[in-house]
Design an enzyme around this catalytic site. Structure first.
Site, PDB file in Angstrom:
ATOM      1  N   GLY A 141      -2.730  50.161  -9.955  1.00 34.54           N
ATOM      2  CA  GLY A 141      -3.878  49.877 -10.810  1.00 34.54           C
ATOM      3  C   GLY A 141      -3.806  48.555 -11.534  1.00 34.54           C
ATOM      4  O   GLY A 141      -4.594  48.300 -12.436  1.00 34.54           O
ATOM      5  N   SER A 142      -2.885  47.674 -11.155  1.00 33.80           N
ATOM      6  CA  SER A 142      -2.707  46.413 -11.865  1.00 33.80           C
ATOM      7  C   SER A 142      -3.452  45.257 -11.200  1.00 33.80           C
ATOM      8  O   SER A 142      -3.333  44.117 -11.617  1.00 33.80           O
ATOM      9  CB  SER A 142      -1.212  46.062 -11.938  1.00 33.80           C
ATOM     10  OG  SER A 142      -0.680  45.928 -10.638  1.00 33.80           O
ATOM     11  N   GLY A 143      -4.219  45.555 -10.153  1.00 36.71           N
ATOM     12  CA  GLY A 143      -4.955  44.502  -9.471  1.00 36.71           C
ATOM     13  C   GLY A 143      -4.117  43.718  -8.490  1.00 36.71           C
ATOM     14  O   GLY A 143      -4.496  42.624  -8.088  1.00 36.71           O
ATOM     15  N   LEU A 144      -2.982  44.274  -8.086  1.00 36.40           N
ATOM     16  CA  LEU A 144      -2.071  43.547  -7.205  1.00 36.40           C
ATOM     17  C   LEU A 144      -2.067  44.103  -5.785  1.00 36.40           C
ATOM     18  O   LEU A 144      -1.133  43.894  -5.023  1.00 36.40           O
ATOM     19  CB  LEU A 144      -0.646  43.590  -7.777  1.00 36.40           C
ATOM     20  CG  LEU A 144      -0.496  43.010  -9.178  1.00 36.40           C
ATOM     21  CD1 LEU A 144       0.942  43.141  -9.645  1.00 36.40           C
ATOM     22  CD2 LEU A 144      -0.928  41.559  -9.213  1.00 36.40           C
ATOM     23  N   SER A 188      -1.947  47.170  -4.343  1.00 36.78           N
ATOM     24  CA  SER A 188      -1.041  48.195  -3.841  1.00 36.78           C
ATOM     25  C   SER A 188      -1.683  48.976  -2.703  1.00 36.78           C
ATOM     26  O   SER A 188      -1.002  49.401  -1.759  1.00 36.78           O
ATOM     27  CB  SER A 188      -0.622  49.145  -4.975  1.00 36.78           C
ATOM     28  OG  SER A 188      -1.754  49.698  -5.626  1.00 36.78           O
ATOM     29  N   ASP A 209      -6.306  40.525   0.832  1.00 43.90           N
ATOM     30  CA  ASP A 209      -5.142  41.313   0.400  1.00 43.90           C
ATOM     31  C   ASP A 209      -4.353  41.849   1.588  1.00 43.90           C
ATOM     32  O   ASP A 209      -3.118  41.779   1.615  1.00 43.90           O
ATOM     33  CB  ASP A 209      -5.597  42.469  -0.498  1.00 43.90           C
ATOM     34  CG  ASP A 209      -6.206  41.982  -1.796  1.00 43.90           C
ATOM     35  OD1 ASP A 209      -6.051  40.787  -2.112  1.00 43.90           O
ATOM     36  OD2 ASP A 209      -6.845  42.791  -2.490  1.00 43.90           O
TER      37      ASP A 209
END
Length: 309
Positions: A71-74, A76, A121
């Site tokens: 949920g950190s915008g990275l 996953s 991504d």
């Protein structure tokens, strides 16, 4: 870690969500559901392979342990999609390239999980290269590596702890807005296929700066990008803008929202001598304003998906 089964069962376990235990499904139940939680991502890729004419013929057990903060915008989710595709290719001998794996991951997210994301991504999860940044043309999928060896600087993420949820955010609406803008422009300029056709891109200036080893220019463009994402594209949030302002006040070389926005992290290019002051200041000021501390992650750029054993 994954292994094939002799039946059609799918058994998933994430060490990051150990309290959920083993989540079971089957090849006959490749339907997205809220109850499936994170397993919608690997299930979506299995489904996508089938849609592309590559039927998965036996189940598998999949154990995950990830260090990408959820949920950190990275991205996953993209990493899990690409990983699943890589495993399926290895298990079943499907004739797919690394580029295909990225595209199948995107297809699964678009059609199965209903997030109208781009290819970036998934592409990065496949083609990542240690010590390098990727310049990707998302239309042609041409790409080029640029050196990223910022001696004297550190790359650090500051997590606003605002959960990044693309599926329930305005992300899809932003995509629609871009497409509507292009449609309007095409009435007078029919050659314009995407907004990137209208003006030169900031990313090209960054690539030139990377080749020169000019990280001060890279940092300046990071701030410009954040301003555009925040004020023009409106995908930032109060917490991210606050962290960006703190970075500027502390003399950080560059800072911008990371990923799709609406929460998550800022990515910061920080001179070594300013690092401790910046982190301490960011934590103190952020907690004073929002009542919680941001999380800090040092960045390591590494190679993309690969089989270890």
């Amino acid at each position: 870690v994954a292994r094939k089964r002799n039946d059609n069962k799918l058994r998933f376990y994430s060490m990051n969500f150990g309290h959920l235990g083993v989540i079971e499904s089957s090849l006959e139940d490749l339907v997205p559901s809220k109850e499936a939680g994170w397993t919608n991502y690997p299930k979506g890729v299995i489904w996508a392979f089938g849609e592309k004419g590559m039927k998965v013929t036996s189940g598998m057990d999949l154990l995950l342990n990830g260090n990408i903060p959820n949920g950190s915008g990275l991205s996953s989710s993209a990493s899990v999609e690409v990983l699943t595709g890589y495993i399926l290719r290895d298990f079943f001998g499907f004739d797919v390239t690394n580029q295909d794996l990225a595209l199948i991951g995107q297809f699964s997210e678009n059609k199965y999980n209903k997030v109208n994301c781009g290819i970036m991504d998934q592409f990065a999860s496949v083609f990542g290269k240690a010590g390098s940044l990727i310049r990707l043309d998302c239309r042609s999928l041409e790409y080029q590596y640029f050196p990223f060896k910022p001696e004297g600087y550190r790359l650090v993420l500051v997590d606003s702890v605002v959960k990044h949820e693309l599926a329930s955010s305005a992300y899809n609406k932003r995509r629609q807005s871009c497409e509507a803008a292009v449609a309007a422009i095409q009435k007078k300029h029919p050659h314009v296929e995407f907004l990137r056709d209208c003006t030169m891109e900031r990313v090209l200036d960054v690539c030139d700066a990377l080749e020169r080893g000019d990280y001060e220019t890279v940092g300046q463009k990071m701030y410009e990008t954040h301003n555009g994402m925040s004020k023009l594209y409106e995908v930032s949030c109060e917490e991210l803008d606050f962290l960006n302002d703190i970075a500027f006040d502390c003399g950080v070389t560059g800072s911008r929202v990371m990923g799709g926005g609406f929460g998550g992290c800022t990515i910061n290019l920080v001179k070594n001598e300013l690092y401790e002051t910046f982190i301490t200041t960011a934590k103190e000021r952020f907690k004073e304003k929002f009542g919680r501390s941001p999380k800090v992650y040092d960045v390591v750029i590494s190679d993309g998906s690969r089989k270890l054993i």
